[in-house]
Design an enzyme around this catalytic site. Structure first.
Site, PDB file in Angstrom:
ATOM      1  N   SER A 125       0.833  -1.201   0.000  1.00 58.33           N
ATOM      2  CA  SER A 125       0.000   0.000   0.000  1.00 58.33           C
ATOM      3  C   SER A 125       0.864   1.247   0.000  1.00 58.33           C
ATOM      4  CB  SER A 125      -0.867  -0.018   1.263  1.00 58.33           C
ATOM      5  OG  SER A 125      -1.437   1.246   1.501  1.00 58.33           O
ATOM      6  N   TYR A 150      -2.375  -1.284  10.820  1.00 60.85           N
ATOM      7  CA  TYR A 150      -2.626  -1.897   9.498  1.00 60.85           C
ATOM      8  C   TYR A 150      -1.513  -1.505   8.529  1.00 60.85           C
ATOM      9  CZ  TYR A 150      -3.858  -1.704   4.643  1.00 60.85           C
ATOM     10  OH  TYR A 150      -3.760  -1.779   3.283  1.00 60.85           O
ATOM     11  N   LYS A 154       1.926  -3.612   6.448  1.00 67.05           N
ATOM     12  CA  LYS A 154       2.382  -3.590   5.047  1.00 67.05           C
ATOM     13  C   LYS A 154       3.872  -3.257   4.989  1.00 67.05           C
ATOM     14  CE  LYS A 154      -1.501  -4.742   3.278  1.00 67.05           C
ATOM     15  NZ  LYS A 154      -1.634  -6.105   2.718  1.00 67.05           N
TER      16      LYS A 154
HETATM   17  N1  UFG Z   1     -13.144  10.464   3.787  1.00 64.34           N
HETATM   18  C1  UFG Z   1     -14.191  11.299   4.069  1.00 64.34           C
HETATM   19  N2  UFG Z   1     -15.354  10.768   4.519  1.00 64.34           N
HETATM   20  C2  UFG Z   1     -15.523   9.438   4.700  1.00 64.34           C
HETATM   21  C3  UFG Z   1     -14.450   8.570   4.403  1.00 64.34           C
HETATM   22  C4  UFG Z   1     -13.260   9.119   3.952  1.00 64.34           C
HETATM   23  O1  UFG Z   1     -14.081  12.524   3.937  1.00 64.34           O
HETATM   24  O2  UFG Z   1     -16.605   9.036   5.114  1.00 64.34           O
HETATM   25  C5  UFG Z   1     -11.906  11.028   3.294  1.00 64.34           C
HETATM   26  C6  UFG Z   1     -10.712  10.714   4.163  1.00 64.34           C
HETATM   27  O3  UFG Z   1     -10.612  11.623   5.222  1.00 64.34           O
HETATM   28  C7  UFG Z   1      -9.576  10.812   3.147  1.00 64.34           C
HETATM   29  C8  UFG Z   1     -10.213  10.336   1.839  1.00 64.34           C
HETATM   30  O4  UFG Z   1     -11.622  10.448   2.041  1.00 64.34           O
HETATM   31  O5  UFG Z   1      -9.200  12.129   2.995  1.00 64.34           O
HETATM   32  C9  UFG Z   1      -9.904   8.891   1.526  1.00 64.34           C
HETATM   33  O6  UFG Z   1     -10.162   8.114   2.669  1.00 64.34           O
HETATM   34  P1  UFG Z   1     -10.179   6.523   2.623  1.00 64.34           P
HETATM   35  O7  UFG Z   1     -10.487   6.043   4.010  1.00 64.34           O
HETATM   36  O8  UFG Z   1     -11.049   6.051   1.530  1.00 64.34           O
HETATM   37  O9  UFG Z   1      -8.713   6.180   2.204  1.00 64.34           O
HETATM   38  P2  UFG Z   1      -7.336   6.526   2.904  1.00 64.34           P
HETATM   39  O10 UFG Z   1      -6.539   7.266   1.884  1.00 64.34           O
HETATM   40  O11 UFG Z   1      -7.473   7.128   4.228  1.00 64.34           O
HETATM   41  O12 UFG Z   1      -6.828   5.064   3.139  1.00 64.34           O
HETATM   42  C10 UFG Z   1      -6.320   4.363   2.066  1.00 64.34           C
HETATM   43  C11 UFG Z   1      -6.546   2.863   2.197  1.00 64.34           C
HETATM   44  C12 UFG Z   1      -5.825   2.329   3.356  1.00 64.34           C
HETATM   45  C13 UFG Z   1      -4.407   2.788   3.345  1.00 64.34           C
HETATM   46  C14 UFG Z   1      -4.351   4.282   3.239  1.00 64.34           C
HETATM   47  C15 UFG Z   1      -2.981   4.862   3.158  1.00 64.34           C
HETATM   48  O13 UFG Z   1      -7.905   2.581   2.363  1.00 64.34           O
HETATM   49  O14 UFG Z   1      -5.866   0.942   3.261  1.00 64.34           O
HETATM   50  O15 UFG Z   1      -5.004   4.667   2.053  1.00 64.34           O
HETATM   51  O16 UFG Z   1      -2.349   4.351   2.055  1.00 64.34           O
HETATM   52  F1  UFG Z   1      -3.767   2.435   4.492  1.00 64.34           F
END
Ligand code: UFG
Length: 339
Positions: A125, A150, A154
């Site tokens: 990731s 998590y 990785k």
């Molecule tokens: N977000 C919202 N509202 C929500 C969910 C997410 O605004 O209800 C925002 C988050 O704050 C973030 C963006 O949408 O800014 C993306 O969030 P995700 O949770 O979809 O993804 P992340 O980038 O936080 O996480 C992803 C992967 C993880 C990994 C991470 C870092 O899902 O497995 O990237 O690489 F660890």
């Protein structure tokens, strides 16, 4: 026909990769313990490709079971997806995450050695980069300690593979995904998150009415519109990269025993841009409200995929609009099942 084992092959990226492998002419074995997937996915894969992959319900933490599988099958390559992936849950249950993700990985590597097998693809990731200091992120970008247990599984997983590779004649590729979205064209397979962790499942559940509104976590970041930037990559494109990576190892074309590739679209999108893209692609409206920043979130991450392009001959092909449409198809398909 080459035999490829896909661990976690009934999960989101795993199931799409099984399809891509079958369509490329590989014979696929799936190991999945159904801890975060459903047996129906196996039937759906068969319906899509017309070929039933061989499936075993094996817990990779059980070395004996893993060993028996490898002793009784001739496996030419392994794509290892099986792992827990919910960031928040990993903060609450770190030992469960380290035990599952690392023990499962080590047992597969051990069985590879025991059975003189080669060619290992690891599902990694972009979280291994943490909040990178420069954008876009390439494979030379320094790694940082990931924000969550998590994410750390990785990073440590890659280190375990690196140390293992040093003392064996094995070859491996670690694929670092950015944010996967979308579904195969019929919307039969997707990211099954009953309680969502990620943006896309939250958007889908809001669109379908399970949730009243989407919380947008923070609008005071230093970005175009104040919301956080990520690189959303279509899951079918990710699946193709796995086929190219395993083929590279089978052909002996890898340039070192352990290679790393970033897999992203190369474009950063803000949360609000994704909401708009979803609305426009599907001609509907999403209620959203601005919420405080989510703990542990980084400001921005997007990929430089030029290394994957030059070495794997891979590049993202699916426009974001299509990913938004197939994701919506998947959600609607789910509702049909629930009815
Ligand atoms: N977000 C919202 N509202 C929500 C969910 C997410 O605004 O209800 C925002 C988050 O704050 C973030 C963006 O949408 O800014 C993306 O969030 P995700 O949770 O979809 O993804 P992340 O980038 O936080 O996480 C992803 C992967 C993880 C990994 C991470 C870092 O899902 O497995 O990237 O690489 F660890």
């Amino acid at each position: 026909m080459k035999n490829i084992l896909v661990t976690g092959g009934l999960g989101y990226i795993g199931s799409h990769t099984v399809i891509a492998l079958q369509q490329a002419g590989f014979n696929v074995y799936i190991i999945d313990d159904l801890s975060n997937s459903q047996l129906e996915v196996w039937e759906k894969i068969t319906a899509i490709t017309g070929v039933q992959p061989i499936y075993y319900n094996i817990d990779l933490k059980d070395y004996n079971a893993v060993s028996v599988f490898f002793q009784s099958h001739k496996i030419d390559g392994i794509i290892h997806f099986a792992a827990y992936k919910a960031v928040g849950e990993s903060v609450a249950k770190p030992l469960m995450y380290y035990r599952n993700n690392l023990l499962g990985l080590m047992n597969v590597l051990e069985a590879m050695e025991e059975n003189q097998l080669d060619n290992f693809i690891f599902s990694s990731s972009c979280t291994v980069y943490g909040q990178a200091d420069t954008m876009p992120i390439n494979e030379m970008t320094p790694l940082k300690r990931p924000e969550s247990p998590y994410g750390n599984t990785k990073k440590v997983g890659e280190e375990i593979i690196e140390d293992f590779i040093k003392i064996t004649d094995k070859n491996a590729i670690s694929l670092r995904y950015f944010n996967p979205v979308g579904s195969e064209s019929k919307g039969l397979l997707g990211d099954l998150q009953i309680i969502p962790n990620n943006l896309m499942p939250y958007i889908l559940q809001t669109a379908v009415g399970i949730r009243e509104s989407l919380g947008v976590f923070g609008n005071d970041y230093e970005t175009r519109d104040g919301t956080a930037v990520r690189d959303y990559i279509d899951v079918n494109d990710l699946a193709d990269a796995h086929v190219k990576a395993i083929q590279r190892l089978l052909d002996g074309k890898n340039k070192s025993k352990l290679e790393f590739f970033n897999l992203g679209s190369g474009t950063g999108s803000t949360v609000l841009e994704i909401v708009t893209a979803f609305e426009q692609a599907n001609n509907l409206k999403i209620n959203y409200e601005i919420k405080p920043r989510r703990a542990g979130d980084i400001v921005q991450a997007y990929a430089d995929y030029s290394f994957a392009k030059s070495e794997l001959d891979w590049e993202p092909k699916t426009p974001l609009q299509i990913s938004m449409q197939t994701a919506w198809k998947f959600q609607q398909q789910l509702d049909k099942v629930i009815e």
